[in-house]
Design a protein around this motif. Structure first.
Motif, PDB file in Angstrom:
ATOM      1  N   MET A 263       0.617  -1.302  -0.008  1.00  0.00           N
ATOM      2  CA  MET A 263      -0.045   0.042  -0.034  1.00  0.00           C
ATOM      3  C   MET A 263       0.837   1.299  -0.073  1.00  0.00           C
ATOM      4  O   MET A 263       0.954   2.102   0.830  1.00  0.00           O
ATOM      5  N   VAL A 264       1.661   1.445  -0.980  1.00  0.00           N
ATOM      6  CA  VAL A 264       2.663   2.328  -1.064  1.00  0.00           C
ATOM      7  C   VAL A 264       2.385   2.883  -2.557  1.00  0.00           C
ATOM      8  O   VAL A 264       1.639   2.576  -3.350  1.00  0.00           O
ATOM      9  N   ASP A 265       3.188   4.045  -2.673  1.00  0.00           N
ATOM     10  CA  ASP A 265       2.731   4.877  -4.020  1.00  0.00           C
ATOM     11  C   ASP A 265       3.751   4.469  -5.218  1.00  0.00           C
ATOM     12  O   ASP A 265       3.606   5.046  -6.342  1.00  0.00           O
ATOM     13  N   GLY A 266       4.694   3.741  -4.685  1.00  0.00           N
ATOM     14  CA  GLY A 266       5.494   3.504  -6.142  1.00  0.00           C
ATOM     15  C   GLY A 266       7.049   2.676  -5.463  1.00  0.00           C
ATOM     16  O   GLY A 266       6.711   1.991  -4.533  1.00  0.00           O
ATOM     17  N   GLY A 267       7.942   2.543  -6.584  1.00  0.00           N
ATOM     18  CA  GLY A 267       8.998   1.711  -6.237  1.00  0.00           C
ATOM     19  C   GLY A 267       9.289   0.429  -6.170  1.00  0.00           C
ATOM     20  O   GLY A 267       8.213  -0.210  -6.866  1.00  0.00           O
ATOM     21  N   ARG A 268      10.287  -0.294  -5.697  1.00  0.00           N
ATOM     22  CA  ARG A 268      10.244  -1.640  -5.678  1.00  0.00           C
ATOM     23  C   ARG A 268       9.253  -2.613  -5.328  1.00  0.00           C
ATOM     24  O   ARG A 268       8.770  -3.490  -6.302  1.00  0.00           O
ATOM     25  N   PRO A 269       8.515  -2.275  -4.025  1.00  0.00           N
ATOM     26  CA  PRO A 269       7.325  -3.144  -3.738  1.00  0.00           C
ATOM     27  C   PRO A 269       6.414  -3.356  -4.920  1.00  0.00           C
ATOM     28  O   PRO A 269       6.188  -4.419  -5.449  1.00  0.00           O
TER      29      PRO A 269
ATOM     30  N   HIS B 155       6.918  -2.560  -8.215  1.00  0.00           N
ATOM     31  CA  HIS B 155       7.607  -3.146  -9.376  1.00  0.00           C
ATOM     32  C   HIS B 155       7.579  -4.609  -9.332  1.00  0.00           C
ATOM     33  O   HIS B 155       7.237  -5.279 -10.330  1.00  0.00           O
TER      34      HIS B 155
ATOM     35  N   PHE C 189      12.490   5.340  -1.207  1.00  0.00           N
ATOM     36  CA  PHE C 189      12.325   4.109  -1.666  1.00  0.00           C
ATOM     37  C   PHE C 189      10.980   3.557  -2.204  1.00  0.00           C
ATOM     38  O   PHE C 189      10.938   3.068  -3.274  1.00  0.00           O
ATOM     39  N   ASP C 190       9.845   4.341  -1.859  1.00  0.00           N
ATOM     40  CA  ASP C 190       8.574   4.167  -2.325  1.00  0.00           C
ATOM     41  C   ASP C 190       7.666   5.043  -2.318  1.00  0.00           C
ATOM     42  O   ASP C 190       6.292   4.835  -2.599  1.00  0.00           O
ATOM     43  N   THR C 191       8.126   6.460  -2.678  1.00  0.00           N
ATOM     44  CA  THR C 191       7.215   7.467  -2.883  1.00  0.00           C
ATOM     45  C   THR C 191       7.016   7.338  -4.311  1.00  0.00           C
ATOM     46  O   THR C 191       7.812   6.845  -5.073  1.00  0.00           O
ATOM     47  N   GLU C 192       5.810   8.097  -4.731  1.00  0.00           N
ATOM     48  CA  GLU C 192       5.329   7.959  -6.139  1.00  0.00           C
ATOM     49  C   GLU C 192       6.538   8.608  -7.044  1.00  0.00           C
ATOM     50  O   GLU C 192       7.158   9.185  -6.883  1.00  0.00           O
TER      51      GLU C 192
ATOM     52  N   ARG D 250      15.397   7.849  -6.260  1.00  0.00           N
ATOM     53  CA  ARG D 250      15.251   6.419  -6.609  1.00  0.00           C
ATOM     54  C   ARG D 250      15.609   6.252  -8.152  1.00  0.00           C
ATOM     55  O   ARG D 250      15.203   7.189  -8.889  1.00  0.00           O
TER      56      ARG D 250
ATOM     57  N   ASN E 213      14.626   1.324  -9.033  1.00  0.00           N
ATOM     58  CA  ASN E 213      14.324   0.916  -8.095  1.00  0.00           C
ATOM     59  C   ASN E 213      15.291   0.697  -6.930  1.00  0.00           C
ATOM     60  O   ASN E 213      15.047  -0.015  -5.828  1.00  0.00           O
TER      61      ASN E 213
END
Lengths: 283, 317
Positions: free
Chosen positions: A44-50, A52, B167-170, B252, B255
């Motif tokens: 439940m994140v907005d982007g990145g490796r998870p 992907h 790491f995981d922002t849009e 980033r 990834n």
């Protein structure tokens, strides 16, 4: 009763939890796995490796979402932002059903990040069932609630755990994620008969079954998901399958995670019980 | 007029006695407030539950009022399992997310800081990913917990939170040549990728984190190697944390999270763009902000933009 309205009439067999330690193996070797269960909050994140990684998994595998923070049993209202994020993920994964725990864990907007036990009262069942219904209506996907392992009981309780589970799922008209390891752990911690538990729940509502390992301490058992499944839990699983019929089954292994092959092999042991159940049904 | 409900901090809610029954939503909330308060109270030095409740009563008697005992465990021992799990879980999470801060402070001081932080700022998010969101502010407000390396700790906490964000922002669709076609410099407005974090640090904490990452790659189980590494780490920390102004982009790419050192002018330029300035006015304001007037070759700025574009730092507005 393999496919029912609580699991989206799906025909899922034996799956395993998708864990970071196995990403590399899964993406490079593409092992045959019937389905993966993901922890919703991890994606439940907005982007990145998870995301992907998730998208690559979704290209090749069936995925079911399992949550750890809806806290249906918390007395506070559902968090709309949380629900919106969850719905975005539901659309991405096309999960046929979604599960979370029959527990509470937050109060006044503060989170314990634990699966805390409920007082088994009618008032608590009413609050919990209402939130499950609201969640299902918002997410537009069947919901199954999982019985948790617990280490404490309240004086306030008015019924047994299995009566409470039944009361909640009937009121919410939702499914059950029956965790047979949790039933075993709680039966040892609270001294009840796990078979009576299984025999008492509305079995037609079982959408999925969880199996896992645990850790035994001198005075209690802790649900650690860091060992293979022990024989008494397999026996309970066999009984659950006998009652419910072939049911989507998932092995959880969350700590001291061995190789992908070892985890998958452990999960596939469930097939022998499913096959036996099918043979009996055919006779 | 209906009053807006205010979020109540658990620390402000002292539940004096357990509800005698749980037959309404209100009584359920009271019971949950009570249990959460107990579960979230810090452990004793030997990782046990505190022996006294907030009002001085014996905890054993107090817990027995709402938790049943069983043949093996007292009410106190049963609740203690949850109390311990809460702290072990959350402290593990901070340890994982803040290895650099731990390296500067050492285990004991890091642990003390983490406990005090979680007491003051319990998690307000459904995800543990956000657990460190307020850590830098907490460090800023409680310098005594991080002395004598308070400023270094503050910078490290900022960097490690920026790492989480990167790491995981849009990531939005990067800007393309077509987006710029026919536009004058006064009209061109870029937007920086949400995952790009721009930091202005007083200490080179990025070098320490990168060095730790390299060491992890070399780590061996041999104790003599570990001993040598620990000694080397202490020297490294002292050396790497001498005051040095660092401008940093934490971003980033494919990834992975990377730290890119920036020239002060680059940092000012990017900040002006983030604030919404057009390309032309961002350049002008960045140059104006220079302490000493400086002639900058337009080709140099063009190369910077080419490099940042290649890294995907710009997205369309």
């Amino acid at each position: 009763m393999p496919a029912n309205r609580f699991n989206g009439f799906s025909d899922y067999g034996v799956g395993i939890g998708l864990r970071v330690a196995h990403y590399g193996h899964i993406l490079s070797e593409k092992p045959v796995v019937d389905w993966f269960e993901i922890i919703s909050e991890n994606f439940m994140v907005d982007g990145g490796r998870p995301l992907h990684i998730l998208d690559q998994i979704l290209e090749q595998y069936r995925v079911v979402q399992h949550g750890v923070s809806m806290y249906f049993g918390s007395a506070e209202r559902l968090n709309r932002e949380h629900l919106k994020k969850l719905k975005r993920l539901v659309k991405r994964t096309q999960t046929p059903w979604l599960s979370d725990h029959l527990c509470w864990g937050s109060v006044d907007g503060r989170y314990t990040h634990d699966l805390l036990p409920m007082p088994y009262t009618f008032a608590a069942a009413k609050v919990t069932a209402r939130k499950i219904r609201q969640t299902r209506d918002f997410l537009e996907v069947p919901i199954a609630v999982e019985n948790v392992s617990s280490y404490a009981e309240f004086h306030a309780s008015e019924m047994t755990e299995w009566e409470f589970l039944s009361e909640v799922v009937e009121r919410a008209d939702c499914g059950i994620l029956l965790d047979v390891n949790n039933i075993y752990v709680s039966s040892r911690n609270h001294d009840f008969d796990p078979v009576e538990y299984l025999d008492s729940v509305p079995i037609e509502r079982v959408a999925q079954i969880h199996i896992a390992g645990h850790s035994k301490f001198r005075k209690y058992i802790l649900d650690t998901h860091d060992h293979p499944v022990i024989d008494p839990v397999w026996k309970l699983y066999a009984h659950a399958i006998h009652l419910a019929g072939t049911t989507p089954t998932l092995l959880e292994w969350d700590a001291r995670i061995p190789s992908f092959g070892e985890v998958h092999e452990e999960a596939l042991k469930a097939n022998q019980f499913i096959e036996r159940c099918c043979e009996k049904a055919a006779v | 007029m209906r009053k807006r409900s205010r979020r109540t901090s658990l620390s402000n809610v002292v539940v004096k006695k357990p509800p005698s029954k749980t037959q309404s939503k209100r009584e359920l909330r009271d019971l949950q407030r009570l249990m959460a308060s107990a579960v979230m109270r810090p452990l004793t030095a030997d990782d046990g539950m505190q022996k006294r409740w907030v009002d001085g009563r014996s905890m054993r008697g107090f817990v027995a009022e709402f938790i049943k005992p069983n043949a093996n465990l007292t009410s106190f021992e049963r609740l203690e399992i949850y109390n311990r799990q809460y702290w072990f879980r959350l402290l593990d999470c901070l340890l994982e997310d803040y290895p650099g801060l731990r390296a500067i402070l050492g285990d004991r001081k890091f642990s003390r800081l983490a406990v005090r932080y979680l007491e003051r700022s319990p998690s307000a998010s459904f995800t543990l990913r956000n657990l460190g969101r307020n850590l830098e502010r907490f460090i800023a407000n409680t310098p005594e917990l991080t002395e004598p390396r308070h400023l270094q700790c503050r910078d490290m906490a900022r960097l490690e939170w920026a790492h989480t964000e990167a790491f995981d922002t849009e990531a939005k669709a990067p800007v393309t040549a077509n987006d710029l076609l026919g536009k004058k410099p006064t009209e061109i407005r870029f937007r920086l990728q949400p995952h790009l974090q721009l930091l202005d640090l007083d200490y080179p904490v990025d070098a320490l984190l990168l060095s730790m990452k390299r060491d992890r790659g070399l780590r061996s189980d041999a104790s003599n190697t570990m001993g040598r590494m620990r000694a080397r780490r202490r020297t490294q920390i002292a050396r790497l944390l001498r005051s040095e102004h660092v401008y940093l982009g934490v971003h980033r790419f494919e990834n992975g999270v990377y730290y890119k050192r920036l020239d002060p002018l680059q940092w000012k330029l990017l900040n002006a763009i983030r604030k919404g300035s057009s390309l032309e006015s961002a350049c002008a304001s960045a140059l104006r902000a220079e302490k000493e007037p400086r002639d900058v070759d337009p080709e140099l700025i063009q190369r910077w933009f080419q490099n940042w574009s290649a890294l995907g730092w710009f997205c369309a507005r």
